[in-house]
Design a protein around this motif. Sequence first.
Motif, PDB file in Angstrom:
ATOM      1  N   LEU A 190      94.415  34.826  52.941  1.00 22.98           N
ATOM      2  CA  LEU A 190      95.123  36.104  53.012  1.00 22.98           C
ATOM      3  C   LEU A 190      95.086  36.663  54.434  1.00 22.98           C
ATOM      4  CD1 LEU A 190      96.705  38.284  51.578  1.00 22.98           C
ATOM      5  CD2 LEU A 190      94.540  39.268  50.805  1.00 22.98           C
ATOM      6  N   ARG A 191      93.949  36.576  55.102  1.00 17.30           N
ATOM      7  CA  ARG A 191      93.858  37.038  56.501  1.00 17.30           C
ATOM      8  C   ARG A 191      94.816  36.235  57.387  1.00 17.30           C
ATOM      9  NH1 ARG A 191      88.489  37.587  55.177  1.00 17.30           N
ATOM     10  NH2 ARG A 191      87.945  35.521  55.997  1.00 17.30           N
TER      11      ARG A 191
ATOM     12  N   ARG B 111      93.600  41.929  46.077  1.00 14.39           N
ATOM     13  CA  ARG B 111      92.465  42.022  46.997  1.00 14.39           C
ATOM     14  C   ARG B 111      91.378  42.987  46.530  1.00 14.39           C
ATOM     15  NH1 ARG B 111      93.368  42.139  53.330  1.00 14.39           N
ATOM     16  NH2 ARG B 111      92.029  40.335  53.511  1.00 14.39           N
ATOM     17  N   THR B 112      91.736  44.092  45.921  1.00 15.43           N
ATOM     18  CA  THR B 112      90.732  45.076  45.496  1.00 15.43           C
ATOM     19  C   THR B 112      89.929  44.599  44.288  1.00 15.43           C
ATOM     20  OG1 THR B 112      92.260  46.223  44.017  1.00 15.43           O
ATOM     21  CG2 THR B 112      92.149  47.006  46.315  1.00 15.43           C
TER      22      THR B 112
ATOM     23  N   GLU C  79      90.481  35.079  50.447  1.00 13.67           N
ATOM     24  CA  GLU C  79      90.392  36.107  51.500  1.00 13.67           C
ATOM     25  C   GLU C  79      90.735  35.503  52.858  1.00 13.67           C
ATOM     26  OE1 GLU C  79      89.952  39.330  51.777  1.00 13.67           O
ATOM     27  OE2 GLU C  79      89.468  39.823  49.709  1.00 13.67           O
TER      28      GLU C  79
ATOM     29  N   VAL D 133      90.330  37.999  44.268  1.00 13.81           N
ATOM     30  CA  VAL D 133      90.552  37.036  45.342  1.00 13.81           C
ATOM     31  C   VAL D 133      89.209  36.405  45.681  1.00 13.81           C
ATOM     32  CG1 VAL D 133      91.355  36.746  47.725  1.00 13.81           C
ATOM     33  CG2 VAL D 133      92.485  38.394  46.213  1.00 13.81           C
TER      34      VAL D 133
ATOM     35  N   ALA E   5      97.586  39.761  48.078  1.00 15.08           N
ATOM     36  CA  ALA E   5      97.438  41.062  48.742  1.00 15.08           C
ATOM     37  C   ALA E   5      97.206  42.175  47.716  1.00 15.08           C
ATOM     38  CB  ALA E   5      98.665  41.359  49.602  1.00 15.08           C
TER      39      ALA E   5
END
Length: 158
Positions: free
Chosen positions: A106-107, A49-50, A103, A98, A46
């Motif tokens: 993570l979702r 992520r960026t 991704e 990520v 999390a």
Amino acid sequence: MTSCTPADGPPDLLFLLSWASHALQTEHAAGLAELGISPRAHYVLAQARTGDLTQREIGERCGVDKTTMVVTLDQLERAGLAERRPVPTDRRARLVAVTPAGEQVLRQAQQVVQRIQNDVLAALPEQDREAFLRALLALVGGPLANTSPYAPGARSGC
């Protein structure tokens, strides 16, 4: 539930918060295990992520020491969920990104966490849920802010 309320006093806040925390952590870990990740891996993903945070910065945000962060990122890389990339201005530092597979996980992890939170909060009357969360935020942002192992720079967070 075992009661830890003194016969002549109010409920024991430490006992109640510890019990709730342990139960929630257990549910969280079990839900994320179904996706093949730990709560710590979820938090690291999390934060990563960026794609613009270094390994060290993510570790600080999660309250994870350097060694644990390396182990966690090694696991995430082996699983194809994250990758380390060199920082153009500092060849010793690594940005964490990520992957597309990460991704997706993570979702799914965020859905698991939201479902668990919704299930837990469903035990409260609807009008009390927001007040409960506001009160917890006030506690951890106020008198408990600097004593938590999850405070910035602390260890053992994620």
